[in-house]
Motif scaffolding. Structure first.
Motif, mmCIF file in Angstrom:
data_model
loop_
_atom_site.group_PDB
_atom_site.id
_atom_site.type_symbol
_atom_site.label_atom_id
_atom_site.label_comp_id
_atom_site.label_asym_id
_atom_site.label_seq_id
_atom_site.Cartn_x
_atom_site.Cartn_y
_atom_site.Cartn_z
ATOM 1 N N ARG A 233 28.633 33.712 42.562
ATOM 2 C CA ARG A 233 29.784 32.902 42.883
ATOM 3 C C ARG A 233 31.078 33.446 42.264
ATOM 4 N NH1 ARG A 233 29.107 27.934 45.100
ATOM 5 N NH2 ARG A 233 26.955 27.288 45.418
ATOM 6 N N ASN A 234 30.977 34.354 41.340
ATOM 7 C CA ASN A 234 32.156 34.849 40.627
ATOM 8 C C ASN A 234 32.297 36.354 40.751
ATOM 9 O OD1 ASN A 234 32.763 32.284 39.647
ATOM 10 N ND2 ASN A 234 31.373 32.527 37.917
ATOM 11 N N HIS A 235 33.524 36.786 40.566
ATOM 12 C CA HIS A 235 33.762 38.219 40.423
ATOM 13 C C HIS A 235 34.868 38.421 39.398
ATOM 14 C CE1 HIS A 235 36.780 37.241 43.652
ATOM 15 N NE2 HIS A 235 37.554 37.956 42.832
ATOM 16 N N ALA A 236 34.920 39.602 38.819
ATOM 17 C CA ALA A 236 35.995 39.981 37.907
ATOM 18 C C ALA A 236 36.911 40.943 38.650
ATOM 19 C CB ALA A 236 35.434 40.646 36.652
ATOM 20 N N SER A 237 38.210 40.761 38.452
ATOM 21 C CA SER A 237 39.192 41.560 39.185
ATOM 22 C C SER A 237 39.769 42.642 38.282
ATOM 23 C CB SER A 237 40.312 40.652 39.701
ATOM 24 O OG SER A 237 41.207 41.377 40.502
ATOM 25 N N PHE A 238 39.772 43.883 38.802
ATOM 26 C CA PHE A 238 40.308 45.016 38.058
ATOM 27 C C PHE A 238 41.256 45.804 38.952
ATOM 28 C CE2 PHE A 238 36.086 44.087 36.322
ATOM 29 C CZ PHE A 238 36.400 43.897 34.993
ATOM 30 N N ARG A 239 41.852 46.841 38.369
ATOM 31 C CA ARG A 239 42.775 47.699 39.091
ATOM 32 C C ARG A 239 42.375 49.158 38.898
ATOM 33 N NH1 ARG A 239 43.284 43.297 40.570
ATOM 34 N NH2 ARG A 239 45.118 41.941 40.420
ATOM 35 N N THR A 240 42.967 50.033 39.669
ATOM 36 C CA THR A 240 42.735 51.465 39.474
ATOM 37 C C THR A 240 43.935 52.069 38.746
ATOM 38 O OG1 THR A 240 43.704 51.966 41.639
ATOM 39 C CG2 THR A 240 41.315 51.680 41.530
ATOM 40 N N SER A 241 43.658 53.093 37.955
ATOM 41 C CA SER A 241 44.730 53.803 37.256
ATOM 42 C C SER A 241 44.439 55.290 37.307
ATOM 43 C CB SER A 241 44.836 53.342 35.800
ATOM 44 O OG SER A 241 43.667 53.701 35.081
ATOM 45 N N GLY A 242 45.502 56.088 37.236
ATOM 46 C CA GLY A 242 45.326 57.532 37.335
ATOM 47 C C GLY A 242 45.488 58.016 38.760
ATOM 48 N N ALA A 243 45.310 59.310 38.957
ATOM 49 C CA ALA A 243 45.472 59.893 40.292
ATOM 50 C C ALA A 243 44.545 61.089 40.441
ATOM 51 C CB ALA A 243 46.931 60.324 40.496
ATOM 52 N N GLY A 244 44.422 61.546 41.680
ATOM 53 C CA GLY A 244 43.586 62.715 41.963
ATOM 54 C C GLY A 244 42.121 62.451 41.698
ATOM 55 N N GLN A 245 41.504 63.332 40.934
ATOM 56 C CA GLN A 245 40.079 63.223 40.638
ATOM 57 C C GLN A 245 39.798 62.324 39.435
ATOM 58 O OE1 GLN A 245 37.674 64.634 42.570
ATOM 59 N NE2 GLN A 245 39.330 65.297 43.931
ATOM 60 N N ASP A 246 40.870 61.800 38.805
ATOM 61 C CA ASP A 246 40.687 61.030 37.581
ATOM 62 C C ASP A 246 41.184 59.599 37.765
ATOM 63 O OD1 ASP A 246 39.921 60.645 34.941
ATOM 64 O OD2 ASP A 246 41.910 61.122 34.168
ATOM 65 N N VAL A 247 40.697 58.943 38.798
ATOM 66 C CA VAL A 247 41.064 57.549 39.052
ATOM 67 C C VAL A 247 40.034 56.653 38.377
ATOM 68 C CG1 VAL A 247 41.473 55.789 40.798
ATOM 69 C CG2 VAL A 247 42.131 58.157 41.239
ATOM 70 N N LYS A 248 40.489 55.888 37.404
ATOM 71 C CA LYS A 248 39.588 55.038 36.633
ATOM 72 C C LYS A 248 39.802 53.574 36.965
ATOM 73 C CE LYS A 248 39.457 58.350 32.806
ATOM 74 N NZ LYS A 248 39.737 58.591 31.366
ATOM 75 N N ILE A 249 38.869 52.759 36.517
ATOM 76 C CA ILE A 249 38.973 51.317 36.686
ATOM 77 C C ILE A 249 39.522 50.741 35.391
ATOM 78 C CG2 ILE A 249 37.753 49.220 37.358
ATOM 79 C CD1 ILE A 249 37.751 51.502 39.429
ATOM 80 N N ALA A 250 40.546 49.906 35.510
ATOM 81 C CA ALA A 250 41.233 49.418 34.316
ATOM 82 C C ALA A 250 41.488 47.920 34.415
ATOM 83 C CB ALA A 250 42.555 50.158 34.133
ATOM 84 N N LEU B 180 46.315 36.631 41.940
ATOM 85 C CA LEU B 180 47.577 36.738 42.668
ATOM 86 C C LEU B 180 47.535 37.819 43.752
ATOM 87 C CD1 LEU B 180 50.134 36.410 39.724
ATOM 88 C CD2 LEU B 180 49.179 34.617 41.186
ATOM 89 N N PHE B 181 48.319 37.579 44.781
ATOM 90 C CA PHE B 181 48.472 38.515 45.899
ATOM 91 C C PHE B 181 49.561 39.517 45.510
ATOM 92 C CE2 PHE B 181 50.046 39.529 50.290
ATOM 93 C CZ PHE B 181 48.876 40.081 50.756
ATOM 94 N N THR B 182 49.149 40.639 44.941
ATOM 95 C CA THR B 182 50.084 41.642 44.446
ATOM 96 C C THR B 182 49.835 42.982 45.119
ATOM 97 O OG1 THR B 182 48.573 42.019 42.583
ATOM 98 C CG2 THR B 182 50.463 40.583 42.192
ATOM 99 N N ALA B 183 50.885 43.799 45.136
ATOM 100 C CA ALA B 183 50.817 45.097 45.810
ATOM 101 C C ALA B 183 50.178 46.120 44.889
ATOM 102 C CB ALA B 183 52.213 45.544 46.227
ATOM 103 N N THR B 184 48.875 46.202 44.934
ATOM 104 C CA THR B 184 48.124 47.143 44.111
ATOM 105 C C THR B 184 46.739 47.301 44.714
ATOM 106 O OG1 THR B 184 47.405 47.615 41.850
ATOM 107 C CG2 THR B 184 47.244 45.341 42.587
ATOM 108 N N ARG B 185 45.911 48.090 44.058
ATOM 109 C CA ARG B 185 44.540 48.283 44.518
ATOM 110 C C ARG B 185 43.619 47.379 43.713
ATOM 111 N NH1 ARG B 185 41.577 54.205 45.083
ATOM 112 N NH2 ARG B 185 40.508 53.795 47.045
ATOM 113 N N HIS B 186 43.048 46.394 44.363
ATOM 114 C CA HIS B 186 42.182 45.419 43.714
ATOM 115 C C HIS B 186 40.728 45.892 43.802
ATOM 116 C CE1 HIS B 186 45.312 42.112 43.856
ATOM 117 N NE2 HIS B 186 45.819 43.023 44.677
ATOM 118 N N VAL B 187 40.041 45.876 42.666
ATOM 119 C CA VAL B 187 38.610 46.185 42.629
ATOM 120 C C VAL B 187 37.896 44.932 42.110
ATOM 121 C CG1 VAL B 187 36.811 47.654 41.672
ATOM 122 C CG2 VAL B 187 39.062 48.623 42.182
ATOM 123 N N LEU B 188 37.094 44.313 42.971
ATOM 124 C CA LEU B 188 36.412 43.075 42.634
ATOM 125 C C LEU B 188 34.940 43.376 42.352
ATOM 126 C CD1 LEU B 188 37.913 40.825 45.476
ATOM 127 C CD2 LEU B 188 38.948 41.514 43.311
#
Length: 597
Positions: free
Chosen positions: A23-40, A207-215
C-alpha cells in the motif's frame, strides 16, 4: 514515506508464500548524469526549484518504467497494462490507454514495461494528478485482438489537445480492460501528486514537481521482518543507480528486481513547446528559411501568414500569442534593415552614380578653393604695394574672377551635401531600423521574461549585444551620437541583473531550507544520543521488557483468585458445616448468564 491510494494490490513475494498488500511507496529522485545516475533523497526546496505553477507552466508527463512482480495469478501468463491519468483534461475526464502485451517472466512473474506512456505538453490547471496502473491477464486467444488495441500502435503518446486520439485510446482501454477475458482479475496501483502550493506543500514526496520521480514499493508493517529489513528503501538507495530507465543494483550490476518500482519523469515548460506539425510552426520555419537565404521578396507574404496562424491557434494563451506577434514584428524590422544595408552597399559599388558625382564635386571644389587661394594671395600682395592705375585695374580683374568662383563653390557644396545625404540615406535608414530592432528585443525581455526559458533569455541577450555593436559602428560611420545605443545596453544590463537577483533569491530560499533541514537532523541526533545515554545510566530498567508472568496485573489477578478460593473454603467448612437447608441456593455459582450443561 508516501501513502498511496491503492485500489487493489495483493503481491506475493519470493521470500514467502503469503501475499503482501503493498500500500505504500517511498519517493526518491535521480542525481548525476551520464553513466553515474544515482538514486537520492529529495532535496529541500524542490517545490521552489522545480515547482509547477497553475496556468503558467506547460507540463509533459512520461511514465518511463513500471516494474512489478509476483502478481497473483499472472505467472506464465500474457499480461496487458492499462494506464489512467486524472487531472490532465479540462473536462475532468481521465486520460486512458493500454500498452503492449507482455509475457510474465520467471517463477516470480516479473513484469517490466519500458517507455510506458508519454503525455504531450498540456497547460497545468493546478489540479492533483492521479496515476493508476492496471494489470490484467488475458486468454491466449485474445492476445492478437489486444495487441491491435494497444497504445503501441499510437506510439505510446497521448496529446491531451487532440481529443480524437484521446477518445480513441479511451475506447481501447474500455475494450481491453472492461470486456475481454471475462473472469480474470485486474490488479491496480494508484498514486496522487498534489499541487506544490497545496496543503501538502511541506511533504515534497507528495508534490507534482518537475523532476524524475522514482517510487520504490515498501513492504507492509505485517510483512516478515527479514523481508522488511531487506527491502528497506532508505537503505536500498545506497546500492541503486539508473541505467537508461531501469534500476540497477550496483552490488552485482544486474537489474533490480527485489520489489516493484515506478519511474516517472515530469518536465515543465514556460511556453507550449514547438510542434513541427502545426501550421504556425511550419510558417515560422519557412520565414526563417527565406531570411537565411536572403529571399527577402517572399518574407512579407509569409509574415502575414504567421499573423493569421497566431490568431487561429487554439493552443497558445493570449500572452504566448503576444510574444509570437512581437517576435514576428522583429523579423519584419530585421528584414527591412537588411534590405536598407544591402541597398547602401550596392550604391557604394556604383562609381558612376552618386558616389562618383560626389567625388567629382569634391575634386572641383578643391580646384576652386586652390584658385581662390591663389587669387586672394595675389590680391593681398597688390594691396600691400603702392596703388597705381595699373595695379588698381589688376585688383578689379582679380575680384571679378573671385566672385564667380565663390558662387560656384557655394553651389557645388550644396550639390555635394544633397548628394551625400542621398547617398547616406540608406545607411541612416538602416541605423534607425537596427535601433528599432534593438528596442524591440529589449522589449521582449521587459514584457515576456516570465514565459521565456533560461536559454531563450541568454539567446536574446546575445542577440542584443551583437546587434548593439553593429548599430554603434553604423552610428560612428554616420557621425551620429551613440548615446542612444549605449542607453539600450545599460537598460539590458539592468534587466539581466534583475533576472539574476530573482534566481539568487530563489537559491537563497533553497539554501535556507537546507540549513533548516540540517538543523532539524542535528537536533534529532542530539535527542537520540541523550535517550541512549539516559538508557545506559538507568541500567536494565530503561531497556528491560518484563515477561508476561512478571507484570503487575497478573499478580493482582492471582491474589484476587486466592482470596476468593479461601472465602469459599471457609464458607463450606466453617459457616455452613454441611447444613444445606439453612442457606438455600448458594451452591450454584453465578456465571454471568452462562448456563452449565
Amino acid at each position: 514515506m508516501k501513502r498511496a491510494g491503492l485500489l487493489l494490490v495483493l503481491l506475493s513475494v519470493g521470500c514467502g508464500a503469503a501475499a503482501l498488500d503493498w500500500r505504500n511507496h517511498a519517493s526518491f529522485r535521480t542525481s548525476g548524469a551520464g553513466q553515474d545516475v544515482k538514486i537520492a533523497q529529495i532535496e529541500p526546496g524542490e517545490n521552489v526549484k522545480a515547482g509547477i505553477s497553475q496556468n503558467v507552466h506547460y507540463v509533459a508527463v512520461a511514465l518511463d518504467t513500471v516494474f512489478f512482480r509476483d502478481l497473483p495469478g499472472l505467472r506464465d501468463r500474457s499480461v496487458v497494462m492499462g494506464i489512467e491519468i486524472d487531472g490532465v483534461l479540462d473536462d475532468n475526464k481521465k486520460l486512458r490507454g493500454v500498452l503492449d502485451v507482455k509475457e510474465s517472466v520467471s517463477k516470480h512473474a516479473f513484469l517490466s514495461f519500458d517507455n510506458v506512456m508519454a503525455v504531450q505538453p498540456f497547460l497545468y490547471r493546478g489540479r492533483a494528478i492521479t496515476i493508476t496502473v492496471h494489470f490484467r491477464a488475458i486468454p491466449k486467444n485474445d492476445v492478437p485482438i489486444v495487441s491491435q488495441a494497444t497504445l503501441a500502435k499510437l506510439g505510446a503518446k497521448l496529446d491531451p489537445l487532440k481529443r480524437d486520439m484521446v477518445d480513441q485510446a479511451g475506447e481501447k482501454f474500455t475494450q481491453v480492460l472492461g470486456a475481454l477475458g471475462g473472469g480474470t482479475k485486474t490488479w491496480s496501483y494508484s498514486f496522487t501528486l498534489y499541487p506544490p502550493d497545496s496543503t501538502h506543500k511541506d511533504k515534497p514526496e507528495m508534490l507534482f514537481t518537475a523532476t524524475r520521480h522514482v517510487l520504490l514499493a515498501i513492504p507492509p508493517a505485517d510483512a516478515p521482518k527479514a523481508l522488511r529489513a531487506k527491502l528497506n528503501p532508505y537503505k536500498l538507495i545506497e546500492h541503486l543507480k539508473m541505467r537508461g530507465n531501469r534500476l540497477i543494483d550496483s552490488r552485482n550490476g544486474e537489474d533490480f528486481v527485489d520489489s516493484p518500482y515506478i519511474v516517472l519523469n515530469i518536465t515543465r515548460f514556460k511556453r507550449y513547446p514547438t510542434q513541427d506539425d502545426t501550421k504556425l510552426a511550419q510558417a515560422r520555419k519557412q520565414a526563417d528559411k527565406f531570411i537565411d537565404e536572403r529571399n527577402f521578396e517572399m518574407v512579407p507574404t509569409i509574415l502575414k501568414t504567421i499573423n493569421v496562424e497566431i490568431a487561429n491557434d487554439k493552443v497558445l494563451t493570449q500572452r504566448e500569442k503576444n510574444l509570437e506577434r512581437a517576435q514576428n514584428d522583429i523579423r519584419e524590422v530585421a528584414v527591412q534593415a537588411e534590405v536598407a544595408e544591402a541597398t547602401a552597399k550596392e550604391r557604394e559599388k556604383k562609381r558612376g552614380g552618386l558616389t562618383g558625382k560626389v567625388d567629382k564635386i569634391d575634386t572641383r571644389v578643391k580646384e576652386i578653393a586652390s584658385s581662390r587661394a591663389a587669387l586672394t594671395a595675389e590680391l593681398k600682395e597688390l594691396d600691400a604695394k603702392k596703388e597705381t592705375k595699373k595695379r588698381l585695374k589688376k585688383k578689379m580683374e582679380l575680384k571679378e574672377k573671385l566672385a564667380p568662383l565663390a558662387a560656384e563653390e557655394e553651389r557645388l557644396k550644396a550639390e555635394q551635401a544633397t548628394a551625400t545625404t542621398e547617398m547616406s540615406k540608406p545607411w541612416e535608414e538602416a541605423a534607425s531600423l537596427r535601433t528599432k530592432q534593438l528596442k524591440m528585443l529589449n522589449g521582449i525581455l521587459a514584457e515576456h521574461a516570465p514565459i521565456l526559458e533560461p536559454h531563450e533569455i541568454q539567446d536574446t541577450e546575445f542577440k542584443i549585444r551583437q546587434l548593439a555593436s553593429k548599430t554603434e559602428s553604423l552610428f560612428q560611420q554616420l557621425a551620429r551620437d551613440v548615446s542612444e545605443v549605449k542607453a539600450i545596453i545599460a537598460e539590458l544590463d539592468t534587466r539581466i541583473q534583475e533576472i539574476k537577483k530573482s534566481d539568487e533569491s530563489q537559491n537563497k530560499v533553497i539554501d535556507d531550507l537546507k540549513k533548516e533541514q540540517d538543523k532539524f537532523r542535528k537536533d534529532m541526533e542530539t535527542r537520540l544520543a541523550k535517550v541512549m545515554t539516559d538508557a545506559k545510566l538507568n541500567g536494565v530498567r530503561a531497556v528491560y521488557k518484563p515477561k508476561w508472568y512478571e507484570k503487575g496485573w497478573v499478580w493482582s489477578l492471582i491474589t484476587v483468585g486466592t482470596l476468593a478460593a479461601t472465602g469459599i473454603v471457609l464458607y463450606f467448612t466453617v459457616f455452613k458445616k454441611g447444613d444445606e437447608d439453612t442457606t438455600p441456593g448458594v451452591g450454584v455459582p453465578n456465571l454471568g448468564g452462562l448456563t452449565a450443561k
